[in-house]
Design an enzyme around this catalytic site. Structure first.
Site, PDB file in Angstrom:
ATOM      1  N   TYR A   1       4.917   1.171   7.689  1.00 39.46           N
ATOM      2  CA  TYR A   1       3.693   0.360   7.798  1.00 39.46           C
ATOM      3  C   TYR A   1       3.589  -0.253   9.198  1.00 39.46           C
ATOM      4  O   TYR A   1       2.533  -0.225   9.832  1.00 39.46           O
ATOM      5  CB  TYR A   1       3.753  -0.728   6.725  1.00 39.46           C
ATOM      6  CG  TYR A   1       2.584  -1.675   6.676  1.00 39.46           C
ATOM      7  CD1 TYR A   1       1.354  -1.282   6.145  1.00 39.46           C
ATOM      8  CD2 TYR A   1       2.707  -2.987   7.135  1.00 39.46           C
ATOM      9  CE1 TYR A   1       0.276  -2.172   6.084  1.00 39.46           C
ATOM     10  CE2 TYR A   1       1.652  -3.879   7.080  1.00 39.46           C
ATOM     11  CZ  TYR A   1       0.442  -3.462   6.552  1.00 39.46           C
ATOM     12  OH  TYR A   1      -0.608  -4.347   6.493  1.00 39.46           O
TER      13      TYR A   1
ATOM     14  N   SER B   1      -5.226  -3.633  12.166  1.00 42.69           N
ATOM     15  CA  SER B   1      -3.785  -3.578  12.361  1.00 42.69           C
ATOM     16  C   SER B   1      -3.160  -4.751  11.615  1.00 42.69           C
ATOM     17  O   SER B   1      -3.740  -5.285  10.669  1.00 42.69           O
ATOM     18  CB  SER B   1      -3.473  -3.605  13.867  1.00 42.69           C
ATOM     19  OG  SER B   1      -2.096  -3.377  14.085  1.00 42.69           O
TER      20      SER B   1
END
Ligand SMILES: NC(=O)c1ccc[n+]([C@@H]2O[C@H](COP(=O)([O-])OP(=O)(O)OC[C@H]3O[C@@H](n4cnc5c(N)ncnc54)[C@H](O)[C@@H]3O)[C@@H](O)[C@H]2O)c1
Length: 332
Positions: free
Chosen positions: A171, A156
């Site tokens: 994103y 992440s």
């Protein structure tokens, strides 16, 4: 003896940046590595089979074992094929490192449906697709009586977990989704002996970050490099090793600093035995202590970029949005 001796590992996006460092590190720790990377540009366009092949060459030249895969994680059948590549080449699969990403950074008002879908297809759906095909294999092996430690290491970003950044709506949403997926997958796959964790790199010097203002382009001539793209590799390897007991965890990494994320933790709250009216909320919510998002972002960037005041921060936000074609507001 390496910490990953005998482990078969599939690493997506392993041709460049953080994934490449992970592939080299994992191989040096004794893993057999499927180096997956279609060699695309930052925005996902094009492709170059030589990118994955080069990392495989580096590993094998050093005496390690690796094979290349050039499928896209966004391709459902491609995700299945990369799992099959591990099984065909090395006889099993123990670890998946979901690391691939693309970016289309621009203001929300300029982002097209296609841009949004394409980023999510790699970052979020790609993480699901590869994990899903690996988990199918692992479930089958478990049901056949085979007991082995299996691990997924997702990737992440602070832009999604802690400080979602302007110009990164797709994103950041993808990265937040990866964190949620990590928790769900950890809870779901534990019964097959699969641990699922997540790393969250920050300000590592790769092609994604070279344009960040203040990012040094070259490592220091000697000594500690807080922007080293290799910083995530040992953390991912620890999470991948069969001795690691962790599951469902998110570890943030910047250089040598590794911090535990504690999810989206709750702050102070309001309570009423019944339904609120909008007017009541408008009155009371403003009394709750809240973080100012500008101050939080400035604080977060200060560690990497030095002091970032409110005015400088606004300039950086404007520059990011302007790149995507959105004109800066006259007042900023
Ligand atoms: N660099 C940082 O500071 C930073 C910060 C936070 C999070 N991250 C995360 O770390 C990971 C690696 O980022 P990086 O900085 O090394 O980026 P990078 O661009 O250097 O490497 C990403 C690789 O993924 C590959 N890729 C793209 N689309 C793919 C697809 N469909 N299938 C398979 N591979 C694909 C690319 O070809 C590229 O080689 C990403 O998940 C990113 O979100 C990086």
């Amino acid at each position: 003896m390496g910490s990953l001796d005998g482990r078969v590992v599939l690493i997506t996006g392993a041709g460049r940046g953080i994934g490449r460092e992970e592939a080299l590190f994992f191989a040096a720790e004794g893993a057999k590595v499927v180096v997956n990377d279609p060699g695309v540009a930052i925005d996902g366009s094009g492709g170059d089979a030589g990118v994955a092949a080069k990392v495989v060459e580096e590993i094998t030249a050093g005496g390690g074992q690796a094979v290349a895969s050039t499928d896209s994680v966004a391709d459902w059948d491609g995700a299945r094929r990369m799992v099959e590549t591990a099984l065909d080449s090395f006889g099993d699969l123990h670890v998946v490192v979901n690391n691939a990403t693309i970016e289309r950074n621009m203001g929300l008002t300029d982002l097209s449906e296609q841009d949004f879908d394409d980023v999510l297809a790699v970052k979020l759906k790609g993480t699901f697709a590869v994990t899903r095909w690996a988990a199918r294999h692992w479930r089958e092996r478990f049901q056949a009586g085979v007991r082995a430690d299996r691990a997924v290491v997702n990737t992440s970003s602070g832009s999604g977990l802690l400080n979602p950044l302007p110009a990164q709506v797709s994103y950041a949403a993808g990265n937040a989704g990866v964190a949620a997926l990590t928790t769900v997958a950890a809870l779901e796959l534990g019964r097959y002996g699969v641990r699922v964790n997540c790393v969250s790199p920050s300000m590592a010097r790769t092609r994604l970050t070279v344009t960040v203002p203040g990012m040094s382009q070259e490592p220091p001539a000697a000594g500690y490099d807080p922007l080293d793209p290799a910083a995530s590799a040992p953390v991912a390897a620890y999470l991948a090793s069969s001795a690691c007991p962790l599951t469902g965890q998110m570890l943030s990494i910047r250089g040598g600093t590794v911090a535990v994320n504690r999810g989206w933790s709750l702050g102070d709250h309001l309570h009423k035995d019944g339904l609120w009216s909008v007017a009541e909320l408008a009155e009371q919510v403003k009394e709750l202590p809240m973080d100012d998002p500008y101050d939080k972002l400035a604080q977060a960037l200060t560690g990497a970029l030095g002091t970032v005041g409110r005015a400088r921060l606004q300039e950086m936000i404007n520059a990011l949005l302007d790149q995507g074609g959105e004109p800066a507001p006259a007042s900023a």
